[in-house]
Enzyme design. Structure first.
Site, PDB file in Angstrom:
ATOM      1  N   GLU A 282       0.825  -1.214   0.000  1.00 23.29           N
ATOM      2  CA  GLU A 282       0.000   0.000   0.000  1.00 23.29           C
ATOM      3  C   GLU A 282       0.862   1.269   0.000  1.00 23.29           C
ATOM      4  O   GLU A 282       1.773   1.427   0.809  1.00 23.29           O
ATOM      5  CB  GLU A 282      -0.881  -0.031   1.250  1.00 23.29           C
ATOM      6  N   LYS A 364      -9.783   1.786  -2.453  1.00 20.22           N
ATOM      7  CA  LYS A 364     -10.200   1.272  -1.152  1.00 20.22           C
ATOM      8  C   LYS A 364     -11.600   1.749  -0.795  1.00 20.22           C
ATOM      9  O   LYS A 364     -11.914   2.935  -0.868  1.00 20.22           O
ATOM     10  CB  LYS A 364      -9.205   1.713  -0.079  1.00 20.22           C
ATOM     11  N   CYS A 414      -4.984  -2.455   3.289  1.00 24.05           N
ATOM     12  CA  CYS A 414      -4.805  -2.147   4.704  1.00 24.05           C
ATOM     13  C   CYS A 414      -5.728  -3.008   5.561  1.00 24.05           C
ATOM     14  O   CYS A 414      -5.748  -4.228   5.432  1.00 24.05           O
ATOM     15  CB  CYS A 414      -5.033  -0.654   4.938  1.00 24.05           C
TER      16      CYS A 414
END
Length: 554
Positions: A282, A364, A414
């Site tokens: 990420e 995301k 994440c």
């Protein structure tokens, strides 16, 4: 005078304080022993077998006719608060301001233990439900509630303490991780029933149903682990650099970050010339990816939208082309909006072919509160000056699966892999669209936490997604832990802590079906429904008792 006698004759929690209670039978001692055992069962100690004993003192509190002390539930909250403060200390590491989040989150999570004990006591003493039944149902219902409330927090459940015992974990494809938590609490309640307590005799009968459920769990796990239902999959290199978060926010370090990851990638393709995909964690590609609305007008004295797009394309092409292998990048996306407002920022997983062409992009969907956005900061932007964040991250439109070679990948970013219902809903949506992924890939940057026990807790939580969906999970993590996890939740390979490394993964593709993927949290949902029912009855009775209490001037 008669009124005074009547009131004193009514048994209350405070009245029991007049009778001496051995310290080891007191609220604070039992609460503290349980929390200490629970803490020892998670990282950094990870003595997982203690998790089966940790709830025993709490079940003994449930069995007691009355709780000692003036404010027993406050004692439960305080002892559990200490547990959460000790377990989540790593939240203080990214920035001084995150200490406030550490305190607030710990205070909130500390409420669940007194709530658990209180609701179970209502079930046991008002409805005559055996602790063996009440304890696992209420605990599981509260874990499901914790996974949804305030954007959800599932780390440090009873289930995640058992992440190194794959035979126990296989029931997760039936009930999710909640099934493992139910099992652990069931066994603990049976063990508590064997203790003669508060004038009650030792009960042997709870051991039998708990033993039957445990044996069935192990038999199911053995069967699932020995099934031959996989086929050869891709060859993937997971690149793990070691960049602490303060370097990431230093613009002068961008080139150093790129050099570290590019050099590791070059080494990977030289050592394994048959790679199908290289994965970066990420946000480790520091040059942003630019997109714009039609009709976007750039501010004066800035480059045009076409120039910005061209620069970002050249940046990624110059990275992937020398490698000659498809690349999955963790990158920031900046999207210019046509109305001239602040650009939208996304946390992105970008799939590229060897020529630098975009194969797919996932933004995301589940940003982390206080990690990627701050509530109300869109109204009061100055709040971001008090945090390590310079701006908020917007939520993406939905899941994406990308075909690289003959394999479909779905990325998440994440802490998304710690939210079971999120990953399940994404995989199910892609299945319904005819694009079900073969492999799940998580890109994460855990460099915020300086090699702390957060790395262990994140990994322990994430691997349940592989069992629940029956798909291999690959994790590329800055500073660790990168990992190759098979579709049975076994860690095949794991990267180092706060050091560089390359994980070569050859995940086998799994054709098995998952009941949990198809039907979701039906079992845990029933537990939550029962828990809410107990809570409503308790509130009604408390309100009725308060209404019937004589007033001071009566």
């Amino acid at each position: 005078m008669a009124r005074s006698k009547s009131r004193s004759a009514t048994p209350t929690t405070a009245a029991t304080a007049a009778s001496p209670v051995a310290w080891w039978r007191s609220n604070w001692a039992l609460a503290a022993i349980g929390n200490l055992l629970w803490w020892a069962s998670v990282a950094p100690l990870s003595w997982s077998l203690l998790a089966w004993l940790a709830p025993v003192p709490w079940v003994l509190l449930i069995r007691q006719t009355s709780l000692s002390g003036r404010r027993p539930y406050l004692v439960l909250w305080l002892t559990n608060l200490v547990f959460w403060l000790a377990t989540l200390y790593w939240l203080t590491l990214p920035h001084w301001a995150t200490s406030f989040g550490w305190l607030a989150l710990s205070a909130y999570l500390g409420l669940y233990l007194p709530l658990f004990v209180g609701l179970c006591r209502v079930a046991v003493h008002r409805f005559s439900i055996a602790p063996l039944v009440a304890a696992p149902i209420v605990w599981t219902g509260l874990e499901l509630a914790r996974a949804h409330l305030l954007s959800g927090f599932t780390m440090v459940s009873l289930a995640t303490t058992q992440y190194r015992w794959p035979m126990v974990l296989q029931i997760s494809d039936l009930f999710g991780s909640y099934g493992v938590s139910f099992l652990v609490m069931l066994v603990a309640a049976a063990l508590a029933g064997m203790v003669p307590w508060d004038g009650k005799r030792r009960a042997w009968w709870p051991v039998l149903p708990a033993a039957v459920v445990l044996a069935a769990t192990l038999a199911y796990g053995h069967w699932r682990l020995n099934q031959q239902t996989t086929r050869p999959g891709p060859r993937v290199a997971l690149i793990q650099g070691s960049i602490d978060i303060d370097m990431k926010h230093d613009p002068t370090q961008s080139q150093r970050i790129f050099d570290e990851y590019f050099d590791l990638s070059q080494r990977a393709v030289q050592q394994r010339r048959d790679l199908d995909l290289v994965v970066w964690p990420e946000t480790m590609f520091r040059y942003p990816w630019f997109t714009f609305d039609d009709g976007y007008v750039p501010p004066p004295d800035t480059i045009t939208a076409a120039e910005a797009i061209d620069r970002s394309r050249r940046a990624v092409t110059n990275t992937v082309a020398p490698l000659g292998v498809p690349l999955l990048l963790g990158i920031d996306t900046v999207h210019g909006v046509a109305d001239g407002g602040e650009p939208l920022r996304y946390n992105t997983a970008l799939f590229l072919d060897p020529q630098g062409n975009v194969l797919g992009r996932y933004d995301k969907c589940h940003p982390v509160m206080f990690g990627e956005y701050v509530p109300f900061a869109d109204v009061f932007p100055w709040i971001y000056k008090l945090t390590p964040l310079y701006a908020g991250v917007a939520a993406g439109p939905g899941p994406v699966s990308v075909n690289v070679g003959n394999v479909r990948y779905a990325a998440d970013i994440c802490y998304e892999d710690t939210v079971p219902h999120l990953i399940r809903s994404q995989v199910l949506q892609l299945r319904n669209e005819g694009a079900e992924p073969d492999v799940l890939v998580n890109l994460t940057n855990d460099g915020w936490f300086w090699g702390s026990s957060e790395l262990d807790l994140h990994l322990a939580c994430a691997l349940f997604r592989s069992i629940e969906c029956r798909k291999p999970l690959l994790i590329a993590a800055n500073t660790g832990f990168s990992a190759w996890i098979d579709s049975a939740g076994r860690i095949v390979a794991q990267g180092p802590r706060r050091a560089t490394g390359i994980i070569y993964a050859d995940p086998a593709l799994d054709d098995r079906q998952s009941w949990y993927l198809a039907y979701g949290d039906w079992a845990a949902g029933l537990c939550l429904l029962a828990t809410c029912g107990i809570g409503l009855v308790a509130l009604r009775n408390a309100w009725r008792d308060r209404s019937n209490r004589p007033s001071a001037d009566a």
